[in-house]
Design a protein around this motif. Structure first.
Motif, PDB file in Angstrom:
ATOM      1  N   ASN A 193     -20.536  17.738  24.614  1.00 13.24           N
ATOM      2  CA  ASN A 193     -20.918  16.581  25.423  1.00 13.24           C
ATOM      3  C   ASN A 193     -22.377  16.658  25.825  1.00 13.24           C
ATOM      4  O   ASN A 193     -22.844  17.709  26.277  1.00 13.24           O
ATOM      5  N   GLN A 194     -23.093  15.542  25.672  1.00 18.12           N
ATOM      6  CA  GLN A 194     -24.459  15.413  26.182  1.00 18.12           C
ATOM      7  C   GLN A 194     -24.791  13.920  26.282  1.00 18.12           C
ATOM      8  O   GLN A 194     -25.369  13.337  25.368  1.00 18.12           O
ATOM      9  N   PRO A 195     -24.434  13.308  27.416  1.00 13.21           N
ATOM     10  CA  PRO A 195     -24.626  11.862  27.560  1.00 13.21           C
ATOM     11  C   PRO A 195     -26.081  11.455  27.346  1.00 13.21           C
ATOM     12  O   PRO A 195     -27.008  12.146  27.775  1.00 13.21           O
ATOM     13  N   MET A 196     -26.266  10.320  26.717  1.00  7.05           N
ATOM     14  CA  MET A 196     -27.604   9.839  26.395  1.00  7.05           C
ATOM     15  C   MET A 196     -28.465   9.672  27.645  1.00  7.05           C
ATOM     16  O   MET A 196     -29.653  10.018  27.650  1.00  7.05           O
ATOM     17  N   ASP A 197     -27.856   9.159  28.738  1.00  5.15           N
ATOM     18  CA  ASP A 197     -28.612   8.870  29.955  1.00  5.15           C
ATOM     19  C   ASP A 197     -28.584  10.005  30.979  1.00  5.15           C
ATOM     20  O   ASP A 197     -29.200   9.890  32.036  1.00  5.15           O
ATOM     21  N   ASP A 198     -27.885  11.098  30.691  1.00  6.29           N
ATOM     22  CA  ASP A 198     -27.819  12.214  31.640  1.00  6.29           C
ATOM     23  C   ASP A 198     -27.653  13.528  30.856  1.00  6.29           C
ATOM     24  O   ASP A 198     -26.636  14.209  30.976  1.00  6.29           O
ATOM     25  N   PRO A 199     -28.656  13.901  30.075  1.00  7.05           N
ATOM     26  CA  PRO A 199     -28.497  15.014  29.134  1.00  7.05           C
ATOM     27  C   PRO A 199     -28.443  16.396  29.763  1.00  7.05           C
ATOM     28  O   PRO A 199     -28.070  17.364  29.094  1.00  7.05           O
ATOM     29  N   PHE A 200     -28.798  16.519  31.062  1.00  5.93           N
ATOM     30  CA  PHE A 200     -28.787  17.821  31.727  1.00  5.93           C
ATOM     31  C   PHE A 200     -27.804  17.875  32.897  1.00  5.93           C
ATOM     32  O   PHE A 200     -27.846  18.802  33.703  1.00  5.93           O
ATOM     33  N   GLY A 201     -26.909  16.895  33.003  1.00  8.83           N
ATOM     34  CA  GLY A 201     -26.034  16.787  34.160  1.00  8.83           C
ATOM     35  C   GLY A 201     -24.707  17.505  34.017  1.00  8.83           C
ATOM     36  O   GLY A 201     -24.552  18.462  33.252  1.00  8.83           O
ATOM     37  N   ILE A 202     -23.707  17.003  34.742  1.00 10.53           N
ATOM     38  CA  ILE A 202     -22.434  17.725  34.877  1.00 10.53           C
ATOM     39  C   ILE A 202     -21.572  17.660  33.624  1.00 10.53           C
ATOM     40  O   ILE A 202     -20.572  18.382  33.543  1.00 10.53           O
ATOM     41  N   ARG A 203     -21.944  16.871  32.631  1.00 13.73           N
ATOM     42  CA  ARG A 203     -21.202  16.840  31.370  1.00 13.73           C
ATOM     43  C   ARG A 203     -22.099  17.279  30.205  1.00 13.73           C
ATOM     44  O   ARG A 203     -21.893  16.888  29.068  1.00 13.73           O
ATOM     45  N   SER A 204     -23.057  18.126  30.505  1.00 14.69           N
ATOM     46  CA  SER A 204     -24.046  18.541  29.508  1.00 14.69           C
ATOM     47  C   SER A 204     -23.755  19.938  28.974  1.00 14.69           C
ATOM     48  O   SER A 204     -22.927  20.675  29.521  1.00 14.69           O
ATOM     49  N   PRO A 205     -24.462  20.351  27.919  1.00 15.17           N
ATOM     50  CA  PRO A 205     -24.366  21.744  27.473  1.00 15.17           C
ATOM     51  C   PRO A 205     -24.719  22.753  28.564  1.00 15.17           C
ATOM     52  O   PRO A 205     -24.141  23.845  28.611  1.00 15.17           O
ATOM     53  N   LEU A 206     -25.635  22.393  29.465  1.00  9.83           N
ATOM     54  CA  LEU A 206     -25.980  23.304  30.550  1.00  9.83           C
ATOM     55  C   LEU A 206     -24.783  23.526  31.468  1.00  9.83           C
ATOM     56  O   LEU A 206     -24.520  24.662  31.904  1.00  9.83           O
ATOM     57  N   ALA A 207     -24.058  22.471  31.789  1.00  4.38           N
ATOM     58  CA  ALA A 207     -22.870  22.620  32.624  1.00  4.38           C
ATOM     59  C   ALA A 207     -21.808  23.452  31.909  1.00  4.38           C
ATOM     60  O   ALA A 207     -21.135  24.282  32.531  1.00  4.38           O
ATOM     61  N   ALA A 208     -21.660  23.242  30.608  1.00  5.82           N
ATOM     62  CA  ALA A 208     -20.697  24.040  29.839  1.00  5.82           C
ATOM     63  C   ALA A 208     -21.101  25.503  29.826  1.00  5.82           C
ATOM     64  O   ALA A 208     -20.249  26.402  29.930  1.00  5.82           O
ATOM     65  N   LEU A 209     -22.390  25.784  29.687  1.00  7.54           N
ATOM     66  CA  LEU A 209     -22.869  27.163  29.736  1.00  7.54           C
ATOM     67  C   LEU A 209     -22.541  27.799  31.083  1.00  7.54           C
ATOM     68  O   LEU A 209     -22.130  28.963  31.154  1.00  7.54           O
ATOM     69  N   SER A 210     -22.717  27.046  32.155  1.00  6.96           N
ATOM     70  CA  SER A 210     -22.372  27.552  33.480  1.00  6.96           C
ATOM     71  C   SER A 210     -20.891  27.875  33.569  1.00  6.96           C
ATOM     72  O   SER A 210     -20.501  28.935  34.082  1.00  6.96           O
ATOM     73  N   ASP A 211     -20.051  26.991  33.038  1.00 10.13           N
ATOM     74  CA  ASP A 211     -18.605  27.213  33.054  1.00 10.13           C
ATOM     75  C   ASP A 211     -18.208  28.453  32.267  1.00 10.13           C
ATOM     76  O   ASP A 211     -17.191  29.095  32.576  1.00 10.13           O
ATOM     77  N   HIS A 212     -18.993  28.786  31.243  1.00 15.21           N
ATOM     78  CA  HIS A 212     -18.682  29.942  30.396  1.00 15.21           C
ATOM     79  C   HIS A 212     -19.414  31.217  30.840  1.00 15.21           C
ATOM     80  O   HIS A 212     -19.479  32.186  30.085  1.00 15.21           O
ATOM     81  N   ASN A 213     -19.933  31.207  32.070  1.00 16.29           N
ATOM     82  CA  ASN A 213     -20.582  32.406  32.628  1.00 16.29           C
ATOM     83  C   ASN A 213     -21.721  32.913  31.744  1.00 16.29           C
ATOM     84  O   ASN A 213     -21.879  34.124  31.544  1.00 16.29           O
ATOM     85  N   ALA A 214     -22.518  31.982  31.244  1.00 12.54           N
ATOM     86  CA  ALA A 214     -23.632  32.352  30.370  1.00 12.54           C
ATOM     87  C   ALA A 214     -24.726  33.068  31.155  1.00 12.54           C
ATOM     88  O   ALA A 214     -24.868  32.907  32.371  1.00 12.54           O
ATOM     89  N   GLN A 215     -25.502  33.849  30.425  1.00 18.87           N
ATOM     90  CA  GLN A 215     -26.688  34.493  30.954  1.00 18.87           C
ATOM     91  C   GLN A 215     -27.916  33.798  30.367  1.00 18.87           C
ATOM     92  O   GLN A 215     -27.881  33.300  29.236  1.00 18.87           O
ATOM     93  N   ILE A 216     -28.997  33.770  31.137  1.00 21.28           N
ATOM     94  CA  ILE A 216     -30.268  33.243  30.645  1.00 21.28           C
ATOM     95  C   ILE A 216     -31.149  34.425  30.271  1.00 21.28           C
ATOM     96  O   ILE A 216     -31.344  35.345  31.066  1.00 21.28           O
ATOM     97  N   LEU A 217     -31.669  34.394  29.053  1.00 18.94           N
ATOM     98  CA  LEU A 217     -32.572  35.430  28.560  1.00 18.94           C
ATOM     99  C   LEU A 217     -33.927  34.784  28.300  1.00 18.94           C
ATOM    100  O   LEU A 217     -34.043  33.875  27.481  1.00 18.94           O
TER     101      LEU A 217
END
Length: 275
Positions: free
Chosen positions: A148-172
């Motif tokens: 999911n990456q909505p055209m008008d909200d690409p960094f919001g609660i339905r974005s890859p960033l939100a999915a990364l947060s849900d999956h306990n991702a680390q930032i390198l």
């Protein structure tokens, strides 16, 4: 930085074996999900270049890990807003009518660096659907992260960033500054979900036909990233080290986003009246 400068700052060739050891010392473990920002030149003179860095990352996380990188293509935007460099106004309509539409396989990254561009074409890598600010990923969680990456909200609660947060991702972050920390855009959206927007345009393929469309996007304030990053640099969440010659950081995405949201939500609140 030129290749000659990279050679000058290196005390020898940076090999894949060294990179893997450096990644492990920083805290990279098999099975991790990583959102990676990299500067190849900061690492030093890498034997094998961008390919070696990617292979090192894949080796460090192993087959159960997932690697994600930003794959932005900002040229797929309205030329009226271009400033680095701008183009004459007389060109704008021609650009809008002839711009090639976004293709996740063919559209190159812009300003992302060699590693992100080579990773885009790596076997098995998938890419999200947003024409301007897509992400690429390889590993077992790729499809879920990029779904999911909505055209008008690409960094919001339905974005890859939100999915990364849900999956306990680390930032390198390998040799990059806080201004490149894309994940902080999620904090912006959470801190001010009804914040101001700006009008833009892009080119897509819809029903098999090329279309120029207008989109409305949230405004960003990347000037806030550096001060917040300076605070996070002193927090126990964050681990510092070096990958090759590059000063590097590793930290969990979700807690960092929570901290930024708390900071920026307070900034968004109007001052309390004394009355």
């Amino acid at each position: 930085m030129t290749e000659a400068a990279a050679i000058a700052r290196s005390n020898g060739p940076v090999t894949q074996a060294r990179l893997v050891v450096d990644l492990q010392r920083l805290g990279i473990l098999p099975g991790m999900t990583l959102l990676v920002h990299t500067s190849l030149s900061r690492i030093g003179w890498v034997c094998g270049g961008a390919r070696t860095v990617i292979e090192s990352l894949l080796q460090a996380v192993g087959p159960d890990g997932t690697i994600v990188m930003p794959a932005q293509s900002c040229e797929l935007s309205d030329p009226a807003g271009w400033c680095d460099p701008p183009v004459p106004e007389s060109w704008w309509e021609t650009i809008r009518t002839t711009m090639p539409p976004y293709d996740p396989h063919l559209t190159p990254t812009r300003g992302m660096g060699q590693i992100a561009e080579i990773f885009r074409t790596w076997p098995g890598v998938q890419r999200s659907a947003h024409p301007q600010v897509s992400f690429t990923a390889v590993g077992p969680l790729s499809a879920d992260i990029l779904a999911n990456q909505p055209m008008d909200d690409p960094f919001g609660i339905r974005s890859p960033l939100a999915a990364l947060s849900d999956h306990n991702a680390q930032i390198l972050m390998i040799g990059t500054g806080w201004d490149t920390c894309t994940a902080l855009h999620l904090a912006e959206r959470l801190a001010d979900p009804d914040g101001p927007k700006f009008q833009d345009g892009t080119c897509i393929t819809a029903n098999g036909e090329r279309r120029w469309i207008r989109i409305s996007l949230p405004e960003t304030q990347t000037e806030r990233f550096e001060p917040f990053g300076a605070r996070l640099d002193g927090n126990s969440l964050l681990r510092h080290g070096h990958i090759g010659s590059a000063a590097s950081r590793l930290f969990p995405l979700a807690p960092a986003i929570c901290m930024a949201v708390q900071d920026w939500s307070r900034q968004e609140q109007p001052p309390q009246s004394d009355q």
